[in-house]
Design an enzyme around this catalytic site. Structure first.
Site, PDB file in Angstrom:
ATOM      1  N   LYS A   1       0.819  -1.212   0.000  1.00 23.10           N
ATOM      2  CA  LYS A   1       0.000   0.000   0.000  1.00 23.10           C
ATOM      3  C   LYS A   1       0.853   1.261   0.000  1.00 23.10           C
ATOM      4  O   LYS A   1       0.400   2.333  -0.390  1.00 23.10           O
ATOM      5  CB  LYS A   1      -0.935   0.002   1.209  1.00 23.10           C
ATOM      6  CG  LYS A   1      -2.092  -0.971   1.060  1.00 23.10           C
ATOM      7  CD  LYS A   1      -3.315  -0.290   0.523  1.00 23.10           C
ATOM      8  CE  LYS A   1      -4.307  -1.244  -0.051  1.00 23.10           C
ATOM      9  NZ  LYS A   1      -5.468  -0.602  -0.657  1.00 23.10           N
TER      10      LYS A   1
ATOM     11  N   ASP B   1      -8.346   0.114   6.319  1.00 22.65           N
ATOM     12  CA  ASP B   1      -8.348  -1.088   7.157  1.00 22.65           C
ATOM     13  C   ASP B   1      -7.012  -1.233   7.881  1.00 22.65           C
ATOM     14  O   ASP B   1      -6.790  -2.202   8.583  1.00 22.65           O
ATOM     15  CB  ASP B   1      -8.553  -2.329   6.280  1.00 22.65           C
ATOM     16  CG  ASP B   1     -10.028  -2.599   5.991  1.00 22.65           C
ATOM     17  OD1 ASP B   1     -10.859  -2.320   6.863  1.00 22.65           O
ATOM     18  OD2 ASP B   1     -10.316  -3.086   4.891  1.00 22.65           O
TER      19      ASP B   1
HETATM   20  C1  LIG Z   1      -2.392  -6.446   2.639  1.00 25.59           C
HETATM   21  C2  LIG Z   1      -3.435  -6.106   1.636  1.00 25.59           C
HETATM   22  N1  LIG Z   1      -3.527  -6.834   0.535  1.00 25.59           N
HETATM   23  C3  LIG Z   1      -4.450  -6.568  -0.404  1.00 25.59           C
HETATM   24  C4  LIG Z   1      -5.338  -5.517  -0.250  1.00 25.59           C
HETATM   25  C5  LIG Z   1      -6.393  -5.295  -1.288  1.00 25.59           C
HETATM   26  O1  LIG Z   1      -6.266  -4.111  -1.986  1.00 25.59           O
HETATM   27  P1  LIG Z   1      -7.551  -3.485  -2.671  1.00 25.59           P
HETATM   28  O2  LIG Z   1      -8.429  -2.974  -1.587  1.00 25.59           O
HETATM   29  O3  LIG Z   1      -6.995  -2.418  -3.550  1.00 25.59           O
HETATM   30  O4  LIG Z   1      -8.222  -4.578  -3.432  1.00 25.59           O
HETATM   31  C6  LIG Z   1      -5.263  -4.720   0.901  1.00 25.59           C
HETATM   32  C7  LIG Z   1      -6.179  -3.594   1.103  1.00 25.59           C
HETATM   33  O5  LIG Z   1      -6.108  -2.883   2.079  1.00 25.59           O
HETATM   34  C8  LIG Z   1      -4.282  -5.016   1.865  1.00 25.59           C
HETATM   35  O6  LIG Z   1      -4.165  -4.295   2.990  1.00 25.59           O
END
Ligand SMILES: Cc1ncc(COP(=O)(O)O)c(C=O)c1O
Length: 438
Positions: free
Chosen positions: A112, A160
């Site tokens: 992120k 989150d």
């Molecule tokens: C560790 C992790 N992987 C994947 C995602 C998924 O990303 P997206 O919300 O863009 O689908 C998130 C989203 O917060 C995340 O924190």
């Protein structure tokens, strides 16, 4: 929708209060006769594999390169490792599985950092350029040349955990104030990580999607800049910033393709990508589509069963919200509504959608921690392993495996999108502290 699930585990999700109890209840649960490989699977009925890339306006070919140029100018930038998992390849009956390990990205624990911090920089540059009446580059901002202006601004987002940390880090580097909205399910450990970066935290009731709405309302009220990683509307005002965030995500797939090239390996044939609102999966799908056209790798989108908004939307042919508490261990993926800028890309571009149970993610975390997939031990967080867990859940030679065209010559890429972003939860799930792994 083909449902291969064999029943759903009934978790006590009060793991923040009693992490050890959850770990024991999932591992030794006598009354939740659940297979570790319970999953749902849907071949995308709307996919258009042969169509030329239709999203040039939203994902311009040079967008990824621009993000890479900006991010690689940061002294802490380094490509993250691409690790071979021969044990996973053997178990899945494919030639290779490679794991792009984002746990070390900018020292912030997750992929992120690529999107949130980059979008903060772009937004501040736009604001300062407007104020000065001339274009201002990111390097000038990073040197603090316009700190007197940026200090007067505030960036805000809902998260989150990981996106908030990325935005807070960007705000610190570029000397502005950050306010992060966390819903009640975000762990205290993830809140602490954001506060350490100097951001303010607002706690909200309800689920992630509610915190997105509240952060947006606060921004309008207070005149703050919203750094959202999701869009509530298909296009227009709210789409610009999520598209900037997704431009940053493209860097990880560009790096992976370069790393494969440097190792003399061809591009992957398949990717299994975890999704919350779909931003990551859409950014990667768009990048691969624009790069490889009809020869692009197949993308399988993997979500938690209790927050499977993309799979439900694919089944309905339009965005469908998941109601309820969205309780899943995979906190970063606990999103009930798709991003409206991600949705069209995944509707046309994803090969299939999967939903997995929490146990599959815990299993993958443990396997990585033990070096059980043929690599050195890897520390990976519960949201970070979902794509890998999806791959491992597929029965070898089963209908889903065959429908994806998996086989002995397939090359699968998964992205480990986070490390132990909450070390206490990691300990509770894996049974070992981070420092004891490896
Ligand atoms: C560790 C992790 N992987 C994947 C995602 C998924 O990303 P997206 O919300 O863009 O689908 C998130 C989203 O917060 C995340 O924190």
């Amino acid at each position: 929708m083909a449902d291969s699930g064999v029943g759903r585990p009934r978790f006590d999700h009060s793991f923040q209060a009693a992490p050890t109890r959850l770990y024991q209840s999932t591992k030794g649960c006598g009354d939740c006769s659940v297979s570790r490989s319970a999953f749902s699977f849907l071949v995308n009925p709307h996919r258009t594999p042969a169509e030329p890339f239709p999203f040039h306006a939203e994902f311009p070919p040079r967008g990824g390169a621009a993000a890479l140029a900006a991010l690689s100018a940061c002294p802490r930038y380094a490509p993250t490792p691409l690790i071979s998992l021969p044990g996973a390849a053997q178990r899945s009956g494919v030639a290779e599985v490679r794991y792009k390990d984002e746990s070390g990205r900018f020292g912030l624990g997750s992929f992120k950092a690529l999107g949130g911090a980059y979008a903060v920089a772009r937004l501040l540059a736009e604001e300062v350029s407007r104020a000065l009446g001339r274009p201002v580059g990111l390097a000038e901002l990073a040197r603090g040349e316009h700190a007197e202006l940026t200090r007067r601004l505030t960036v805000v987002c809902a998260s989150d955990g990981n996106h908030g940390r990325a935005v807070a880090a960007g705000a610190k580097v570029f000397r502005t104030r950050a306010v992060i909205y966390f819903h009640e399910g975000v762990s205290d450990g993830r809140e602490a990580a954001v506060r350490t970066l100097g951001a303010e935290v607002v706690r909200t009731k309800g689920v992630y999607d509610e915190s997105v709405r509240l952060a947006g309302e606060a921004a309008v009220r207070e005149g703050w800049l919203v750094v959202s990683d999701t869009a509530a509307e298909p296009a227009g005002e709210t789409a610009g910033v999520p598209l900037m965030v997704m431009e940053g995500y493209r860097v990880l797939v560009m790096e992976a393709l370069d790393q494969l090239r440097a190792a003399g390996r061809p591009p992957p044939t398949h990717l299994f990508l975890q999704s919350g609102v779909g931003g990551l999966a859409a950014a990667v799908t768009a990048h691969l589509w624009s790069e490889f056209g009809a020869d692009r790798p197949k993308v399988v989108v993997v979500e938690p069963t209790r927050a499977d908004c993309l799979m439900r939307s694919a089944a309905a042919g339009q965005p469908v919200a998941v109601e309820g508490d969205l309780q899943t261990l995979m906190a970063g993926l606990a999103c009930g509504e798709v991003s409206r800028v991600a949705w069209p890309v995944l509707k046309a571009g994803a090969e299939a959608f999967m939903a997995i149970d929490d146990l599959a993610a815990v299993d993958a975390m443990q396997a990585l921690a033990e070096g059980g997939l043929g690599a050195e031990p890897i520390v990976a967080g519960e949201s970070g392993v979902a794509g890998l867990a999806g791959l491992l859940a597929l029965p070898l030679g089963g209908a889903e495996w065959l429908s994806l065209g998996l086989g002995p010559s397939s090359r699968v890429l998964v992205v480990g999108t986070e490390g132990a972003t909450d070390p206490d939860i990691y300990h509770a799930l894996v049974g070992r502290r981070v420092a004891a792994v490896g």
